[in-house]
Design a protein around this motif. Structure first.
Motif, PDB file in Angstrom:
ATOM      1  N   LEU A   1       4.378 -14.614  50.508  1.00  0.00           N
ATOM      2  CA  LEU A   1       4.663 -13.283  51.029  1.00  0.00           C
ATOM      3  C   LEU A   1       3.517 -12.345  50.692  1.00  0.00           C
ATOM      4  O   LEU A   1       2.879 -12.469  49.635  1.00  0.00           O
ATOM      5  N   VAL A   2       3.277 -11.396  51.585  1.00  0.00           N
ATOM      6  CA  VAL A   2       2.396 -10.264  51.315  1.00  0.00           C
ATOM      7  C   VAL A   2       3.234  -9.019  51.592  1.00  0.00           C
ATOM      8  O   VAL A   2       3.646  -8.781  52.729  1.00  0.00           O
ATOM      9  N   ILE A   3       3.474  -8.239  50.537  1.00  0.00           N
ATOM     10  CA  ILE A   3       4.412  -7.122  50.626  1.00  0.00           C
ATOM     11  C   ILE A   3       3.702  -5.823  50.286  1.00  0.00           C
ATOM     12  O   ILE A   3       3.151  -5.662  49.192  1.00  0.00           O
ATOM     13  N   GLU A   4       3.712  -4.883  51.221  1.00  0.00           N
ATOM     14  CA  GLU A   4       3.121  -3.571  51.004  1.00  0.00           C
ATOM     15  C   GLU A   4       4.178  -2.618  50.457  1.00  0.00           C
ATOM     16  O   GLU A   4       5.277  -2.508  50.997  1.00  0.00           O
ATOM     17  N   VAL A   5       3.830  -1.918  49.399  1.00  0.00           N
ATOM     18  CA  VAL A   5       4.696  -0.896  48.816  1.00  0.00           C
ATOM     19  C   VAL A   5       4.874   0.256  49.801  1.00  0.00           C
ATOM     20  O   VAL A   5       3.980   0.553  50.604  1.00  0.00           O
ATOM     21  N   GLY A   6       6.028   0.908  49.742  1.00  0.00           N
ATOM     22  CA  GLY A   6       6.241   2.104  50.547  1.00  0.00           C
ATOM     23  C   GLY A   6       5.507   3.296  49.959  1.00  0.00           C
ATOM     24  O   GLY A   6       4.536   3.806  50.504  1.00  0.00           O
ATOM     25  N   ILE A   7       5.983   3.775  48.801  1.00  0.00           N
ATOM     26  CA  ILE A   7       5.354   4.885  48.081  1.00  0.00           C
ATOM     27  C   ILE A   7       5.351   4.550  46.597  1.00  0.00           C
ATOM     28  O   ILE A   7       6.380   4.157  46.035  1.00  0.00           O
ATOM     29  N   GLY A   8       4.207   4.708  45.973  1.00  0.00           N
ATOM     30  CA  GLY A   8       4.145   4.550  44.522  1.00  0.00           C
ATOM     31  C   GLY A   8       4.099   3.103  44.106  1.00  0.00           C
ATOM     32  O   GLY A   8       3.170   2.372  44.403  1.00  0.00           O
ATOM     33  N   GLY A   9       5.129   2.671  43.410  1.00  0.00           N
ATOM     34  CA  GLY A   9       5.176   1.305  42.914  1.00  0.00           C
ATOM     35  C   GLY A   9       6.340   1.069  41.984  1.00  0.00           C
ATOM     36  O   GLY A   9       7.243   0.295  42.276  1.00  0.00           O
ATOM     37  N   GLN A  10       6.353   1.766  40.865  1.00  0.00           N
ATOM     38  CA  GLN A  10       7.354   1.503  39.841  1.00  0.00           C
ATOM     39  C   GLN A  10       8.778   1.615  40.367  1.00  0.00           C
ATOM     40  O   GLN A  10       9.625   0.763  40.076  1.00  0.00           O
ATOM     41  N   LEU A  11       9.046   2.647  41.145  1.00  0.00           N
ATOM     42  CA  LEU A  11      10.390   2.878  41.660  1.00  0.00           C
ATOM     43  C   LEU A  11      10.499   2.597  43.146  1.00  0.00           C
ATOM     44  O   LEU A  11      11.496   2.970  43.779  1.00  0.00           O
ATOM     45  N   ASP A  12       9.506   1.937  43.720  1.00  0.00           N
ATOM     46  CA  ASP A  12       9.566   1.574  45.134  1.00  0.00           C
ATOM     47  C   ASP A  12      10.576   0.453  45.332  1.00  0.00           C
ATOM     48  O   ASP A  12      10.708  -0.447  44.491  1.00  0.00           O
ATOM     49  N   SER A  13      11.272   0.478  46.449  1.00  0.00           N
ATOM     50  CA  SER A  13      12.347  -0.493  46.672  1.00  0.00           C
ATOM     51  C   SER A  13      11.843  -1.917  46.842  1.00  0.00           C
ATOM     52  O   SER A  13      12.628  -2.864  46.768  1.00  0.00           O
ATOM     53  N   THR A  14      10.525  -2.093  47.061  1.00  0.00           N
ATOM     54  CA  THR A  14       9.980  -3.458  47.130  1.00  0.00           C
ATOM     55  C   THR A  14       9.757  -4.061  45.736  1.00  0.00           C
ATOM     56  O   THR A  14       9.462  -5.261  45.623  1.00  0.00           O
ATOM     57  N   ASN A  15       9.892  -3.263  44.687  1.00  0.00           N
ATOM     58  CA  ASN A  15       9.542  -3.707  43.335  1.00  0.00           C
ATOM     59  C   ASN A  15      10.703  -4.458  42.684  1.00  0.00           C
ATOM     60  O   ASN A  15      11.165  -4.120  41.586  1.00  0.00           O
ATOM     61  N   VAL A  16      11.165  -5.489  43.387  1.00  0.00           N
ATOM     62  CA  VAL A  16      12.354  -6.238  42.939  1.00  0.00           C
ATOM     63  C   VAL A  16      12.137  -7.741  43.030  1.00  0.00           C
ATOM     64  O   VAL A  16      13.099  -8.510  42.926  1.00  0.00           O
ATOM     65  N   MET A  17      10.886  -8.175  43.199  1.00  0.00           N
ATOM     66  CA  MET A  17      10.620  -9.582  43.495  1.00  0.00           C
ATOM     67  C   MET A  17      10.239 -10.344  42.223  1.00  0.00           C
ATOM     68  O   MET A  17       9.143 -10.142  41.685  1.00  0.00           O
ATOM     69  N   PRO A  18      11.092 -11.238  41.734  1.00  0.00           N
ATOM     70  CA  PRO A  18      10.762 -11.976  40.510  1.00  0.00           C
ATOM     71  C   PRO A  18       9.612 -12.944  40.683  1.00  0.00           C
ATOM     72  O   PRO A  18       8.987 -13.343  39.690  1.00  0.00           O
ATOM     73  N   ASN A  19       9.301 -13.337  41.913  1.00  0.00           N
ATOM     74  CA  ASN A  19       8.237 -14.308  42.149  1.00  0.00           C
ATOM     75  C   ASN A  19       6.918 -13.659  42.564  1.00  0.00           C
ATOM     76  O   ASN A  19       6.032 -14.351  43.066  1.00  0.00           O
ATOM     77  N   ALA A  20       6.787 -12.348  42.364  1.00  0.00           N
ATOM     78  CA  ALA A  20       5.493 -11.713  42.653  1.00  0.00           C
ATOM     79  C   ALA A  20       4.437 -12.288  41.721  1.00  0.00           C
ATOM     80  O   ALA A  20       4.607 -12.308  40.502  1.00  0.00           O
ATOM     81  N   ARG A  21       3.337 -12.763  42.292  1.00  0.00           N
ATOM     82  CA  ARG A  21       2.301 -13.459  41.517  1.00  0.00           C
ATOM     83  C   ARG A  21       1.066 -12.607  41.293  1.00  0.00           C
ATOM     84  O   ARG A  21       0.395 -12.721  40.281  1.00  0.00           O
TER      85      ARG A  21
END
Length: 393
Positions: free
Chosen positions: A142-162
């Motif tokens: 996967l290649v996932i672009e953050v919406g805004i920011g990072g820490q509290l962005d809704s994409t910041n939930v992926m345990p397999n982010a490498r």
């Protein structure tokens, strides 16, 4: 819902913002959906003030060429809402978007009742749709672009982010991310978790120091001009180097030939895109973006004698901070035009800004376009504005 248009309308009609002290609302929705984020392949997670969409596009294309079945999530879209969710350059099929949105909507009936009045927002719902869809698709990466920011962005939930990628850090979205470069860098560094490689672009010293303190591991930077750039515009030289560094951190077995082919096959609408010999589009939506656009114009092989920038910008952006610098270029004229963004977001107060900087205005971008006699006309500002212009021209 019976059509994909109704599905998209459902997404757009969700609340635009909510309390953002944690990701609790997002995790509640994902739990109700069966934790799709836990069924995903390794991911490259990309944030940054500018450049994240370009880096995501080039990165996903390299992975595709290297044989990875790759999911890509970007925002915003330029011509078709389905651009936001792709697999190997193919937009999510309309029937699939409809089916997954209906499934998430069914689950949201209970989630909304539980969380009311602070219910999942538009971007959280879209992220949940993306995660649910990708979990069904037997992907390799996967290649996932953050919406805004990072820490509290809704994409910041992926345990397999490498791999965590931070393309740039500038002053934008200060109301959400903080008033200083360091504060914004801290927010963006929130996507860094244990065992992730950390790739950065060309960052201010204070941003790099803040990220290094959070990462607690060496930061990786790409080598400029090691490969032919993947997208037009000289600012893409840095983005290309960052994309290649992210790929190498993700899988160092990917070959130089695969990397160069992936870069060569990359396309990204609305980024230094030539629509006609004398018409160019670029979504330079903040002060840093405008400066990079101006540099790219100065680096064109054939230099126009006159340039008109037609700018449609949202009120909450800081594009005017670049105007003094741009106006030193005697070839360049700036024309401000009104623009109403999504959900009724207002444009820059063009009359007040034009008076402050001695600029021209027009009642519409069409009027500015028709009136211009410049050798090169550049439409820039909000990506939503660029999308509107692109659709008409």
């Amino acid at each position: 819902m019976q059509t994909v248009a109704e599905a998209i309308a459902y997404i757009h009609n969700r609340p635009k913002g909510g309390q953002k002290e944690s990701l609790a609302r997002m995790h509640t929705l994902l739990a109700a959906l069966g934790q799709p984020q836990n069924m995903l392949p390794p991911a490259i997670h990309i944030t940054g003030t500018n450049g994240k969409g370009s880096v995501a596009t080039m990165t996903s294309n390299i992975l595709r060429v290297a044989g990875y079945r790759t999911g890509l999530f970007i925002s915003p879209f330029i011509t078709d809402f389905r651009e936001r969710i792709q697999i190997n350059n193919h937009l999510i099929p309309a029937d699939d978007l409809l089916a997954v949105t209906q499934h998430v909507a069914d689950v949201l009936v209970t989630v909304d009742a539980t969380l009311a009045p602070d219910i999942p927002t538009e971007f959280e719902v879209l992220t949940a749709i993306m995660l649910t869809y990708f979990a069904q698709q037997n992907l390799d990466a996967l290649v996932i672009e953050v919406g805004i920011g990072g820490q509290l962005d809704s994409t910041n939930v992926m345990p397999n982010a490498r791999v965590a990628v931070i393309t740039s850090v500038g002053l934008d979205h200060q109301a959400l991310l903080g008033p200083t470069i360091t504060a914004i860098a801290n927010q963006k560094a929130g996507i860094i978790h244990d065992d992730m490689a950390v790739v950065i672009g060309d960052l201010p010293d204070e941003a790099q120091a803040a990220i290094a303190a959070i990462a607690k591991r060496p930061l990786i930077q790409g080598q400029l001009n090691a490969y032919a750039q993947g997208l037009p515009g000289t600012y893409q030289i840095q983005n290309t180097a960052t994309a290649v560094a992210a790929i190498t951190a993700f899988d160092d077995r990917i070959t130089p030939a695969q990397i160069q082919q992936g870069l060569a096959e990359s396309q990204f609408s609305g980024r230094f895109e030539r629509l006609k010999p004398n018409v160019l589009l670029d979504g330079a939506h903040n002060v840093d973006g405008l400066r990079q656009l101006h540099q790219a114009l100065q680096d064109l092989d054939e230099q126009p004698e006159t340039i008109t920038l037609i700018i449609g910008s949202l009120m909450d952006k800081n594009v005017a901070l670049a105007f003094d610098e741009l106006l030193k270029d005697q070839r360049l004229q700036i024309v401000l035009v009104p623009f109403v963004g999504p959900n009724g977001r207002h444009s820059l107060d063009i009359d007040a800004v034009a008076e402050q900087y001695g600029l021209a205005t027009a009642d519409s971008w069409q009027a500015a376009y028709q009136a211009s006699t410049s050798d090169l006309i550049v439409f820039t500002g909000s990506l939503y504005f660029v999308s509107e212009v692109r659709g008409k021209i």
